[in-house]
Design a protein around this motif. Sequence first.
Motif, PDB file in Angstrom:
ATOM      1  N   ASN A   1      -1.006  -8.877 -56.069  1.00 25.70           N
ATOM      2  CA  ASN A   1      -1.108 -10.166 -56.746  1.00 25.70           C
ATOM      3  C   ASN A   1      -0.148 -10.229 -57.934  1.00 25.70           C
ATOM      4  O   ASN A   1       0.514 -11.247 -58.156  1.00 25.70           O
ATOM      5  CB  ASN A   1      -2.543 -10.413 -57.198  1.00 25.70           C
ATOM      6  N   ASN A   2      -0.046  -9.158 -58.699  1.00 32.61           N
ATOM      7  CA  ASN A   2       0.880  -9.124 -59.832  1.00 32.61           C
ATOM      8  C   ASN A   2       2.333  -9.234 -59.370  1.00 32.61           C
ATOM      9  O   ASN A   2       3.151  -9.887 -60.015  1.00 32.61           O
ATOM     10  CB  ASN A   2       0.680  -7.857 -60.667  1.00 32.61           C
ATOM     11  N   LEU A   3       2.656  -8.600 -58.256  1.00 34.34           N
ATOM     12  CA  LEU A   3       4.007  -8.717 -57.703  1.00 34.34           C
ATOM     13  C   LEU A   3       4.308 -10.175 -57.357  1.00 34.34           C
ATOM     14  O   LEU A   3       5.397 -10.692 -57.637  1.00 34.34           O
ATOM     15  CB  LEU A   3       4.159  -7.836 -56.460  1.00 34.34           C
ATOM     16  N   PHE A   4       3.331 -10.836 -56.746  1.00 31.50           N
ATOM     17  CA  PHE A   4       3.478 -12.247 -56.405  1.00 31.50           C
ATOM     18  C   PHE A   4       3.681 -13.096 -57.660  1.00 31.50           C
ATOM     19  O   PHE A   4       4.580 -13.936 -57.713  1.00 31.50           O
ATOM     20  CB  PHE A   4       2.246 -12.730 -55.631  1.00 31.50           C
TER      21      PHE A   4
ATOM     22  N   GLN B   1       4.307  -4.458 -48.495  1.00 32.85           N
ATOM     23  CA  GLN B   1       5.056  -3.204 -48.453  1.00 32.85           C
ATOM     24  C   GLN B   1       5.323  -2.687 -49.868  1.00 32.85           C
ATOM     25  O   GLN B   1       5.131  -1.506 -50.152  1.00 32.85           O
ATOM     26  CB  GLN B   1       6.367  -3.410 -47.711  1.00 32.85           C
ATOM     27  N   GLU B   2       5.739  -3.571 -50.741  1.00 31.88           N
ATOM     28  CA  GLU B   2       6.021  -3.169 -52.114  1.00 31.88           C
ATOM     29  C   GLU B   2       4.766  -2.681 -52.826  1.00 31.88           C
ATOM     30  O   GLU B   2       4.801  -1.706 -53.590  1.00 31.88           O
ATOM     31  CB  GLU B   2       6.654  -4.338 -52.875  1.00 31.88           C
ATOM     32  N   ALA B   3       3.636  -3.333 -52.567  1.00 30.10           N
ATOM     33  CA  ALA B   3       2.373  -2.917 -53.190  1.00 30.10           C
ATOM     34  C   ALA B   3       1.976  -1.517 -52.727  1.00 30.10           C
ATOM     35  O   ALA B   3       1.571  -0.676 -53.541  1.00 30.10           O
ATOM     36  CB  ALA B   3       1.264  -3.916 -52.865  1.00 30.10           C
TER      37      ALA B   3
ATOM     38  N   PHE C   1      -4.250 -11.887 -47.292  1.00 36.39           N
ATOM     39  CA  PHE C   1      -4.439 -12.358 -48.667  1.00 36.39           C
ATOM     40  C   PHE C   1      -3.108 -12.837 -49.247  1.00 36.39           C
ATOM     41  O   PHE C   1      -3.026 -13.920 -49.825  1.00 36.39           O
ATOM     42  CB  PHE C   1      -5.034 -11.227 -49.512  1.00 36.39           C
ATOM     43  N   MET C   2      -2.044 -12.065 -49.061  1.00 33.36           N
ATOM     44  CA  MET C   2      -0.745 -12.436 -49.607  1.00 33.36           C
ATOM     45  C   MET C   2      -0.140 -13.617 -48.852  1.00 33.36           C
ATOM     46  O   MET C   2       0.549 -14.450 -49.444  1.00 33.36           O
ATOM     47  CB  MET C   2       0.212 -11.238 -49.605  1.00 33.36           C
TER      48      MET C   2
END
Length: 172
Positions: free
Chosen positions: A71-74, A44-46, A28-29
């Motif tokens: 998704n928010n991190l992205f 990894q961060e998620a 997905f990412m």
Amino acid sequence: MPKSLDGLCQDTVFDNFYKKHARSLNNFMFYRTGDEQRSLDLVQEAFIKIWDKCSEISLDKAKSYLFKTANNLFLNEVRHQKVVLEYNQNNPFKESTFEDPEFKLREKEFEEKLQSAITALPEGQREVFLLNRIDGKKYREIGEMLEISVKAVEKRMMKAISKLRVEFEHFR
């Protein structure tokens, strides 16, 4: 009655949760970013964020929380990149170049030819197309992951296929 909130904090439960969702989240990412290393970093961060809040997340909501977190991190990264780009454009010490606009256009066209037709799709269309065709996700599942309706998924897929046909003709 809601499930216990501390279940995800157990090592074996979290390990199973990771094994079950890591590949899907990475795909997905990757579809969002188009960059393998960047997608791995976001995944990894998620998972780290999920682990840090494991006592606050019920196991039945953990998957959607995980995807939303990634998704928010992205999106935060994209916002940051926009700020950096704007700063660089306004930086008076910017290095000047003597390339003519025609050269820049040819260079850009060359880069686009190197990309596959799928990479050329708009983000939403690329995500839907790859989630369906590569991951084998149903439209309903894609809609849930992206928090859009099944009709929106169908529309994105239709546009993606149309654009791929046009791009394919362009590359012949």
